[in-house]
Design a protein around this motif. Sequence first.
Motif, PDB file in Angstrom:
ATOM      1  N   GLN A   1      36.467  39.575  44.382  1.00  0.00           N
ATOM      2  CA  GLN A   1      37.378  38.434  44.287  1.00  0.00           C
ATOM      3  C   GLN A   1      38.768  38.959  43.978  1.00  0.00           C
ATOM      4  O   GLN A   1      38.945  39.787  43.085  1.00  0.00           O
ATOM      5  N   ASP A   2      39.788  38.495  44.726  1.00  0.00           N
ATOM      6  CA  ASP A   2      41.172  38.885  44.462  1.00  0.00           C
ATOM      7  C   ASP A   2      41.710  38.154  43.238  1.00  0.00           C
ATOM      8  O   ASP A   2      41.301  37.025  42.935  1.00  0.00           O
ATOM      9  N   LEU A   3      42.640  38.798  42.533  1.00  0.00           N
ATOM     10  CA  LEU A   3      43.363  38.113  41.471  1.00  0.00           C
ATOM     11  C   LEU A   3      44.316  37.096  42.083  1.00  0.00           C
ATOM     12  O   LEU A   3      44.857  37.298  43.170  1.00  0.00           O
ATOM     13  N   VAL A   4      44.564  36.008  41.370  1.00  0.00           N
ATOM     14  CA  VAL A   4      45.356  34.888  41.868  1.00  0.00           C
ATOM     15  C   VAL A   4      46.672  34.817  41.099  1.00  0.00           C
ATOM     16  O   VAL A   4      46.680  34.979  39.873  1.00  0.00           O
ATOM     17  N   PRO A   5      47.816  34.574  41.761  1.00  0.00           N
ATOM     18  CA  PRO A   5      49.098  34.464  41.053  1.00  0.00           C
ATOM     19  C   PRO A   5      49.091  33.332  40.029  1.00  0.00           C
ATOM     20  O   PRO A   5      48.434  32.302  40.213  1.00  0.00           O
ATOM     21  N   GLY A   6      49.825  33.560  38.921  1.00  0.00           N
ATOM     22  CA  GLY A   6      49.982  32.538  37.899  1.00  0.00           C
ATOM     23  C   GLY A   6      48.704  32.176  37.173  1.00  0.00           C
ATOM     24  O   GLY A   6      48.581  31.058  36.671  1.00  0.00           O
ATOM     25  N   THR A   7      47.764  33.097  37.067  1.00  0.00           N
ATOM     26  CA  THR A   7      46.452  32.811  36.479  1.00  0.00           C
ATOM     27  C   THR A   7      46.200  33.721  35.280  1.00  0.00           C
ATOM     28  O   THR A   7      46.541  34.901  35.302  1.00  0.00           O
ATOM     29  N   GLY A   8      45.591  33.134  34.249  1.00  0.00           N
ATOM     30  CA  GLY A   8      45.243  33.912  33.075  1.00  0.00           C
ATOM     31  C   GLY A   8      43.887  34.581  33.210  1.00  0.00           C
ATOM     32  O   GLY A   8      42.941  33.973  33.735  1.00  0.00           O
ATOM     33  N   TYR A   9      43.796  35.835  32.768  1.00  0.00           N
ATOM     34  CA  TYR A   9      42.546  36.599  32.803  1.00  0.00           C
ATOM     35  C   TYR A   9      42.327  37.241  31.443  1.00  0.00           C
ATOM     36  O   TYR A   9      43.265  37.762  30.833  1.00  0.00           O
ATOM     37  N   ARG A  10      41.078  37.210  30.989  1.00  0.00           N
ATOM     38  CA  ARG A  10      40.711  37.894  29.753  1.00  0.00           C
ATOM     39  C   ARG A  10      40.064  39.228  30.105  1.00  0.00           C
ATOM     40  O   ARG A  10      39.293  39.308  31.047  1.00  0.00           O
ATOM     41  N   PHE A  11      40.381  40.247  29.309  1.00  0.00           N
ATOM     42  CA  PHE A  11      39.846  41.588  29.558  1.00  0.00           C
ATOM     43  C   PHE A  11      39.139  42.098  28.307  1.00  0.00           C
ATOM     44  O   PHE A  11      39.526  41.800  27.170  1.00  0.00           O
ATOM     45  N   ARG A  12      38.101  42.900  28.543  1.00  0.00           N
ATOM     46  CA  ARG A  12      37.457  43.661  27.476  1.00  0.00           C
ATOM     47  C   ARG A  12      36.953  44.966  28.087  1.00  0.00           C
ATOM     48  O   ARG A  12      36.745  45.059  29.303  1.00  0.00           O
ATOM     49  N   VAL A  13      36.752  45.973  27.242  1.00  0.00           N
ATOM     50  CA  VAL A  13      36.345  47.285  27.728  1.00  0.00           C
ATOM     51  C   VAL A  13      35.338  47.886  26.758  1.00  0.00           C
ATOM     52  O   VAL A  13      35.396  47.627  25.546  1.00  0.00           O
ATOM     53  N   ALA A  14      34.398  48.650  27.286  1.00  0.00           N
ATOM     54  CA  ALA A  14      33.399  49.353  26.473  1.00  0.00           C
ATOM     55  C   ALA A  14      33.324  50.795  26.932  1.00  0.00           C
ATOM     56  O   ALA A  14      33.535  51.102  28.112  1.00  0.00           O
ATOM     57  N   ALA A  15      33.035  51.700  26.012  1.00  0.00           N
ATOM     58  CA  ALA A  15      32.883  53.120  26.333  1.00  0.00           C
ATOM     59  C   ALA A  15      31.419  53.433  26.639  1.00  0.00           C
ATOM     60  O   ALA A  15      30.507  52.746  26.180  1.00  0.00           O
ATOM     61  N   ILE A  16      31.208  54.483  27.426  1.00  0.00           N
ATOM     62  CA  ILE A  16      29.866  54.883  27.851  1.00  0.00           C
ATOM     63  C   ILE A  16      29.662  56.359  27.521  1.00  0.00           C
ATOM     64  O   ILE A  16      30.546  57.187  27.777  1.00  0.00           O
ATOM     65  N   ASN A  17      28.518  56.680  26.949  1.00  0.00           N
ATOM     66  CA  ASN A  17      28.138  58.083  26.784  1.00  0.00           C
ATOM     67  C   ASN A  17      26.658  58.244  27.135  1.00  0.00           C
ATOM     68  O   ASN A  17      26.069  57.350  27.742  1.00  0.00           O
ATOM     69  N   GLY A  18      26.070  59.361  26.767  1.00  0.00           N
ATOM     70  CA  GLY A  18      24.698  59.639  27.148  1.00  0.00           C
ATOM     71  C   GLY A  18      23.680  58.698  26.543  1.00  0.00           C
ATOM     72  O   GLY A  18      22.542  58.634  27.001  1.00  0.00           O
ATOM     73  N   CYS A  19      24.051  57.948  25.493  1.00  0.00           N
ATOM     74  CA  CYS A  19      23.140  56.973  24.893  1.00  0.00           C
ATOM     75  C   CYS A  19      23.284  55.590  25.503  1.00  0.00           C
ATOM     76  O   CYS A  19      22.507  54.699  25.176  1.00  0.00           O
ATOM     77  N   GLY A  20      24.272  55.375  26.370  1.00  0.00           N
ATOM     78  CA  GLY A  20      24.428  54.079  27.011  1.00  0.00           C
ATOM     79  C   GLY A  20      25.813  53.493  26.825  1.00  0.00           C
ATOM     80  O   GLY A  20      26.778  54.191  26.524  1.00  0.00           O
ATOM     81  N   ILE A  21      25.897  52.172  27.001  1.00  0.00           N
ATOM     82  CA  ILE A  21      27.161  51.442  26.905  1.00  0.00           C
ATOM     83  C   ILE A  21      27.322  50.942  25.481  1.00  0.00           C
ATOM     84  O   ILE A  21      26.436  50.279  24.935  1.00  0.00           O
ATOM     85  N   GLY A  22      28.457  51.255  24.864  1.00  0.00           N
ATOM     86  CA  GLY A  22      28.717  50.840  23.499  1.00  0.00           C
ATOM     87  C   GLY A  22      29.221  49.409  23.415  1.00  0.00           C
ATOM     88  O   GLY A  22      29.305  48.696  24.426  1.00  0.00           O
TER      89      GLY A  22
END
Length: 664
Positions: A513-534
Amino acid sequence: MAAPSLLNWRRVSSFTGPVPRARHGHRAVAIRELMIIFGGGNEGIADELHVYNTVTNQWFLPAVRGDIPPGCAAHGFVCDGTRILVFGGMVEYGRYSNDLYELQASRWLWKKVRPQPPSSGLPPCPRLGHSFSLYGNKCYLFGGLANESEDSNNNVPSQFQTADIETMSWSKPETKGAVPLPRSLHTANVIGNKMYIFGGWVPHKGENIETSPYDCEWRCTSSFSYLNLDTAEWTTLVSDSQEDKKNSRPRPRAGHCAVGIGTRLYFWSGRDGYKKALNSQVCCKDLWYLDTEKPPAPSQVQLIKATTNSFHVKWDEVPTIEGYLLQLSTDLPYQAASSDSSAAPNVQGNVIPCLQKAGPHTSAHVGVLSSCLDLRTVIPETSVSSTVSSAQTMVTQQTIKTESSSTNGAVVKDETSLTTFSTKSEVDETCALPATKISRVETSAAATVPLSKDTPSNPVATVKAGERQWCDVGIFKNNTALVSQFYLLPKGKQSISKVGNADVPDYSLLKKQDLVPGTGYRFRVAAINGCGIGPFSKISEFKTCIPGFPGAPSAVRISKNVEGIHLSWEPPTSPSGNILEYSAYLAIRTAQIQDNPSQLVFMRIYCGLKTSCIVTAGQLANAHIDYTSRPAIVFRISAKNEKGYGPATQVRWLQGNNKKAPLS
């Protein structure tokens, strides 16, 4: 800690610098990203101090001075801040030591320490092969062989003891669980509240089960256990009898070194074989690491630049990880995806959309996440801060000698000279200007993109957390990404990626899906290592730009003059009509900032058609020094056309550590 079947070892096979010769009986500690190795033996006892930088994958030899200790092997080696303590060990064949040396690693200065004996009892006798681990104010002395005589055949296994380094009193604690076999030349590392024991010489009884551990043959082991230092309970992760037919972990060894950096354990060298069969002992040359738990949550996603249909975002680096999972959520309705194939979203920043194996120039231990994160051998490369790297690219493209960049994201209203910004997201980029009178400059962006007087400065959508759906943007090698699309959720699912050791989707089967002009988006991020997704970071919210408004000014430069400083910039690369005026703002000191440092208050210091202005010493005297990263004075500059003001470029002028000298 992951189950034994899910322990995912990685072998490091690419590094630079003066690599130490293979050895055994050495020890290692960690100070930040540095692994510091001392002593050991292989055709003689080594007295050099070697350092391995785990970020740059580089070995080096520091220039030490002071009371340099003699070479020793199988000694105790413990680190408290930047102070390293060396206890005991073998200084020559058959002669052991109970001397204590201290190394101030901040100056690479050695000093011999002569501690007072405890109020009751005797200090430890000369010994070798023990481990010496610090937790709180106690050192844990585990294993090893003690010998107070001159006969090297009178070695006896040492007991598990603790020493209070404040009162210098020794004790023998009671423990629960399966206690590891007596051993020497093993490693013990404290991560969190656990002390991890790996390898070493252990007694091998063979068929004669009646043989005393002190009389039987000793051989190397790859057993792996930990002691919970709060509950005093042992847990076995890999037993002495557990075989490894797939070569997926370090082979049995003794005299190796190990160090914990973050929640990751690094193991290097050592030797394999039987203790008395010298012709079968082979020094290992391999370097491994093991993640002991999932990584912590990264910082909030920060905005570098926003356009009508894309975001350039970043977040703070998390040490010792293999990648980052970036997700977004929006209130804009979109159609759920079916499972037919589609092209990958247009995202940049060393993204790993399909978890394919890395190419020849990709770091596998940060870039390859296939086979359920269970890679066994990795080829690392030098890790460079992606912020600095991307900034250097901007400099090249703009043919300027500063790392300032065009960063969108904040409203600067034209009807007032005092504007409050409630956002804090910033990009810290080191800047170096060659001219002697030009100061260092940093640029960054605020977190939202309201673009007119009628647009609220920090729009927040009313969505219940339980109803929020998260879509994957992708898995990224570095901590920056250019996002213009995201993957659609399959029908009936609240999210794509599962928090587990293996369950990462095949993005090639998902629609975008493309981003749309004038629209709000929430972001979050997680790190990954050999034990999985944090765990995921806190949520950030950004808004794409509305077409027709001017872009942000670029190429900001600051130089000193007799009146104060000269602030200059280039017009927006996408003006979207005639520029009617520019406004420059300065973050000023107020009681509001003292109560809430993340909410900066700006005073307009310039309004006009010129692309430069003078900031007087009087105005700078009221400047707020921002300490969210390195001390800096903050400016914002924006352009106005027929529709109104566009997003602002934020500039951080580095100040050093002197609050009262903004011009120094």
